[in-house]
Design an enzyme around this catalytic site. Structure first.
Site, mmCIF file in Angstrom:
data_model
loop_
_atom_site.group_PDB
_atom_site.id
_atom_site.type_symbol
_atom_site.label_atom_id
_atom_site.label_comp_id
_atom_site.label_asym_id
_atom_site.label_seq_id
_atom_site.Cartn_x
_atom_site.Cartn_y
_atom_site.Cartn_z
ATOM 1 N N CYS A 1 47.471 41.272 4.638
ATOM 2 C CA CYS A 1 48.508 40.328 4.207
ATOM 3 C C CYS A 1 48.452 40.106 2.704
ATOM 4 O O CYS A 1 49.479 39.843 2.073
ATOM 5 C CB CYS A 1 48.374 39.009 4.957
ATOM 6 S SG CYS A 1 46.765 38.217 4.779
ATOM 7 N N HIS B 1 45.316 33.325 4.786
ATOM 8 C CA HIS B 1 46.449 34.195 5.091
ATOM 9 C C HIS B 1 47.459 34.115 3.953
ATOM 10 O O HIS B 1 47.727 33.041 3.417
ATOM 11 C CB HIS B 1 47.103 33.768 6.405
ATOM 12 C CG HIS B 1 48.250 34.650 6.823
ATOM 13 N ND1 HIS B 1 48.096 35.994 7.087
ATOM 14 C CD2 HIS B 1 49.570 34.379 7.009
ATOM 15 C CE1 HIS B 1 49.278 36.513 7.423
ATOM 16 N NE2 HIS B 1 50.183 35.542 7.377
#
Length: 922
Positions: free
Chosen positions: A311, A862
């Site tokens: 990510c 994230h």
């Protein structure tokens, strides 16, 4: 809480745990169970288990011998208590049971124990609660093992009833298991429901592959899952294909809708697809899995598959891909500009891989792209980004911009150019010369779009020599104000009995040294010119170590550590330090009320002792009386004598006095000049001296003879045993509670989250400040390295301004992230007044079009991207393969990490306000 089965010796416990742990580690495999245990309890147990009957005293710091039984025998830990890693508030509201704090760090907050080790410890101590976690396989090859401390927390939404329920489930569990548990929670049969990936409350994908893991399905923490009850009679829900409104695939009912307009409302229209033998052609649905309406919209809404913690890469790539100048450049024929001969480049392979990926992302269709070829090239030229570990998105972005520049550098043969000093020439002339020299060696699309120019001014603090240079920059790394400093609370003690201990909270550089802390404490405590501070770390009511090296990094001191500072005379020769350690008698519980012996408590006191003369027992009594004098409940000034003999008659040269605690000019207890007016008789204190043979000498009995001290140790250890009678004369509450270095409460936490303006961050970045000692400047006039002051100014701004918010700080022993909310402008980011080149009359107005976000803590967070599609004038959230529309009001958050601004072209207009801005489209 379990019962303790039996007690064994510390040595037996330690050896047993070691044997079990070695055996368990050798055979760890997927599916094994590990248990969390709080670091605090584990550390207490380690100190207890590491005790040795044969420890000796070296320098009194206890860094290697703090397990001395006779001095510091660590108490056997009580039952296991994991409460400090459990979030009570979440656990009470949670339907899934015990919830951990979201920001726990292994090794700092908790330790992972193999099942056999946990079982053994639990049988000895009991307690809990039990926090079991499974070992899973990770990485592209699925060969790396890790313990899943935080299983997925999913929100189940039952439709059409509207019920909700949260569950915890491993990301390695299958869709079939999720389906089974959903049916169990809502009391449904497997043929009644369909499970949907309900990301951002939109139907993204039908989860009908029973063998597919949730990890492979890209299900993230706190994601929404739609549990849809099949009801063919409900308008707008599921159509009827096989009588019961679904197509069966194993035990899962695959839902389809009969409404052709459902794509625009987040549903998935499949009425135009056929079903062959009851199996839906899911390949035909790939273009609509993202939940974004694809009919009549422009390109650029294609996601990137997460290849395993990628990510960080996906978010950075999406921001670059949606930079209009880059989108236009790489969609045209850029191959002629590839520089394959540049030794600083990647023979054009990185540029080709990026260009190919960009074209796929801008191609029609919505099937998420797997960036494997690009990641392979990236890993080849930047091995630090290989594997499946999480990395810093900004570090990748910096490498990518630099790598693309070198691969696309139009300069095939870089000329050697020697920079000239300003020598009083106008800044405009020098800046243009520096920029021309830079362009002569560096000329690419990256330079055209992203590079600007600093003005850097250095001033020598000795000769005032001024050096001005103009350097290129690719992005601005702006500090968050609170990230550069740190508050530390330290308790300061006097050794001469002149004052009670006082705690001071000072602000020091976050990456500073012990000398910075000492300087700040010296100012706060009004240190005299004849005094200095001796820092010490306290653990278990003992001095763990003296922090005598001024270059010790403050990052090695944790927020929950305890520090003291002792005021001592600055000029000391042949000196030892007397450490006064407090002990009290602990009583057992129950009817017997038996004594458990004398145990250390409180905070040690320190006083220097001159080694020029022999030290007698009465000398030590006098020094201890002096150190403890501020704690006396009723104190009288005057000369001190003991009940047995007058200290004044001692053949030692110490003066017989005790300074008054309120006398700011109180003398040093070792070589003082205080003259008393009337004698005061004090009882001998119950003191125990540790001699060079590690034996305790009772200083209340025997003749006043010279005490033989160890010649190798710089510390003299003396215990004072506080009986109830003695506590009637002294108030020891001042030494019992020692504050932590930093204790975050609700108020300070709110203060850390107060909005911070992006302009304020920029001003802090441009503020003049001295160079750090490790990066001193060589002054050409002094011919010496000097700690010059440095001032940065913006001189030339690029078309695309990339701003990096420095949320992360790193050191050898510590990693830290700031979640400070920065209030950054989306429109009208005006930098005109921050540009030092006043000959440039053009207004410098920028507009935000993309940013990356980082959610969570260090190493386990994230990344996502918020991107504005300029053709549509709409914002979208790019979360790996998931793309969803968002409101502009939701763009700002405390997760914003790297901001992408594009210059607004200001043009004259005949409109009423006289001007309007235009933004070119890709």
């Amino acid at each position: 809480m379990g019962e303790v089965a039996r007690q064994v010796s510390p040595e037996e416990e330690k050896q047993s745990i070691r044997d079990i742990a070695v055996a368990a580690e050798a055979q760890t495999k997927v599916g094994d169970t590990f248990y969390l245990i709080t670091q605090r309890w584990w550390q207490d147990w380690l100190e207890y288990a590491n005790q040795s009957q044969t420890s000796t005293v070296n320098d009194g710091s206890f860094s290697e011998n703090h397990d001395l039984v006779s001095l510091s025998s660590f108490k056997r830990p009580s039952c296991i208590d994991n409460s400090d890693i459990i979030d009570d508030a979440l656990s009470e509201d949670s339907a899934v049971g015990i919830e951990l704090h979201d920001t726990l760090v292994e090794g700092t907050d908790y330790i992972l124990l193999p099942q056999e080790v946990w079982n053994q410890l639990h049988s000895w101590y009991g307690g809990g609660p039990v926090l079991a976690r499974k070992v899973i396989s990770t990485g592209l090859s699925q060969t790396e093992l890790s313990v899943e401390v935080y299983p997925l927390r999913l929100q189940l939404h039952l439709m059409p009833k509207g019920d909700r329920s949260a569950i915890r489930i491993s990301k390695k569990e299958t869709t079939g298991e999720l389906h089974r548990r959903a049916c169990e929670i809502f009391d449904l049969t497997s043929k009644q429901v369909c499970i949907w990936d309900y990301f951002s409350h939109r139907k993204h994908a039908l989860m009908n592959d029973m063998e597919k893991t949730l990890d492979d399905a890209n299900i993230q923490m706190d994601q929404d899952i739609l549990v849809e009850v099949i009801n063919g009679n409900t308008e707008g829900s599921i159509g009827s294909i096989q009588g019961n409104g679904c197509v069966h695939n194993g035990s899962l009912a695959v839902a389809v809708t009969s409404q052709t307009s459902s794509a625009t409302s987040g549903g998935l229209s499949v009425s135009k697809y056929s079903s062959r033998n009851g199996n839906l052609e899911l390949s035909q649905l790939q273009s609509e899995k993202t939940g974004v309406n694809t009919r009549g919209s422009s390109c650029g809404l294609t996601g990137l598959l997460n290849l395993g913690n990628t990510c960080f890469m996906n978010s950075a790539i999406q921001c670059l891909v949606h930079t209009p100048e880059f989108a236009r450049y790489f969609r045209e024929d850029y191959h002629q500009e590839i520089n394959r001969q540049n030794p600083l480049g990647m023979v054009g392979e990185l540029a080709l891989a990026f260009g190919d990926l960009l074209r796929k992302l801008w191609a029609p269709g919505r099937a998420p792209v797997a960036p494997r070829p690009f990641k392979a090239k990236l890993a080849r030229f930047a091995p630090q980004f290989s594997g499946c570990s999480q990395h810093d998105s900004q570090e990748l972005l910096a490498f990518l911009l630099d790598g693309l520049h070198e691969d696309l550098n139009r300069v095939k043969h870089k000329p050697y150019i020697k920079s000239r000093d300003a020598d009083g020439r106008p800044d405009e002339e020098v800046a243009d010369e520096y920029w021309a020299n830079h362009i002569a060696r560096n000329d690419s699309i990256i330079v055209d779009v992203c590079q600007g120019q600093y003005k850097s001014t250095l001033v020598c603090p000795v000769c005032n020599k001024v050096s001005v240079t103009f350097d290129p920059f690719m992005y601005l790394s702006l500090p968050l104000q609170s990230a550069t400093t740190r508050s530390m609370t330290v308790t300061v003690f006097t050794c001469d009995g002149s004052a009670l201990p006082a705690a001071y909270t000072v602000t020091v550089p976050k990456q500073g040294r012990c000398r910075d802390l000492i300087q700040a404490l010296s100012n706060a405590s009004s240190l005299q010119l004849s005094e200095k501070l001796l820092l010490a770390e306290i653990r278990g009511h003992l001095i763990y170590r003296f922090l005598e090296d001024p270059l010790i990094s403050l990052s090695s001191i944790k927020d929950d550590d305890h520090l003291t500072a002792y005021k001592i005379p600055k000029v000391l020769k042949k000196t030892k330090f007397l450490q006064l350690i407090h002990r009290r008698e602990e009583q057992g519980t129950g009817n017997a009320q038996s004594s458990l012996g004398w145990k250390p408590y409180g905070t040690p006191l320190v006083s220097p002792i001159s080694c020029d003369d022999n030290i007698t027992r009465s000398d030590i009594q006098l020094i201890v009386h002096t150190m403890l004098s501020p704690l006396l409940r009723t104190r009288n000034s005057g000369a001190i004598t003991t009940s047995d003999e007058s200290v004044a008659t001692s053949n030692h040269s110490h003066s017989t006095k005790i300074p008054d605690a309120q006398d700011s000019n109180a003398a040093n207890p070792v070589k003082g000049d205080y003259v008393s007016s009337k004698p005061v008789t004090l009882e001998k204190l119950p003191l125990q001296l540790v001699d060079e043979n590690n034996a305790c000498i009772d200083l209340t009995v025997g003749d006043d003879k010279v005490v033989k001290l160890s010649s190798s140790s710089m510390s003299i250890l003396v215990f004072v045993d506080w009986s109830q009678k003695l506590l009637g004369s002294y108030d020891t509450s001042h030494i019992e509670s020692l504050p932590e270095i930093c204790k975050y409460g609700h108020v300070s936490k709110r203060a850390r989250n107060e909005p911070l303006s992006l302009y304020t961050c920029l001003e802090a970045f441009l503020r003049e400040e001295p160079l750090v000692p490790e990066d001193m400047w060589y002054c050409p006039q002094c011919k010496e390295r000097r700690q010059a002051s440095k001032k940065l100014d913006l001189w030339r701004l690029p078309e695309v301004l990339v701003i990096h918010l420095k949320r992360f700080s790193y050191s050898r022993s510590m990693k830290h992230k700031l979640d400070t909310f920065v209030n950054f402008p989306i429109h009208d980011f005006d930098l005109t007044n921050y540009v030092a080149n006043k000959n440039n009359t053009r207004r410098q107005i920028y507009e935000l079009y993309a940013l990356t976000n980082h959610y969570g803590g260090m190493g386990s967070g994230h990344y996502t991207a918020h991107i504005k599609l300029l053709d549509e004038d709409k914002w979208y959230n790019f979360d790996d393969s998931h793309i969803s529309p968002m409101n502009e009001d939701d763009v700002k958050s405390g997760a914003a990490y790297v901001l992408f601004y594009r210059r607004v072209n200001i043009e004259k207009s005949s409109t009423s306000n006289g001007v309007h801005s235009t933004i070119s489209r890709p």
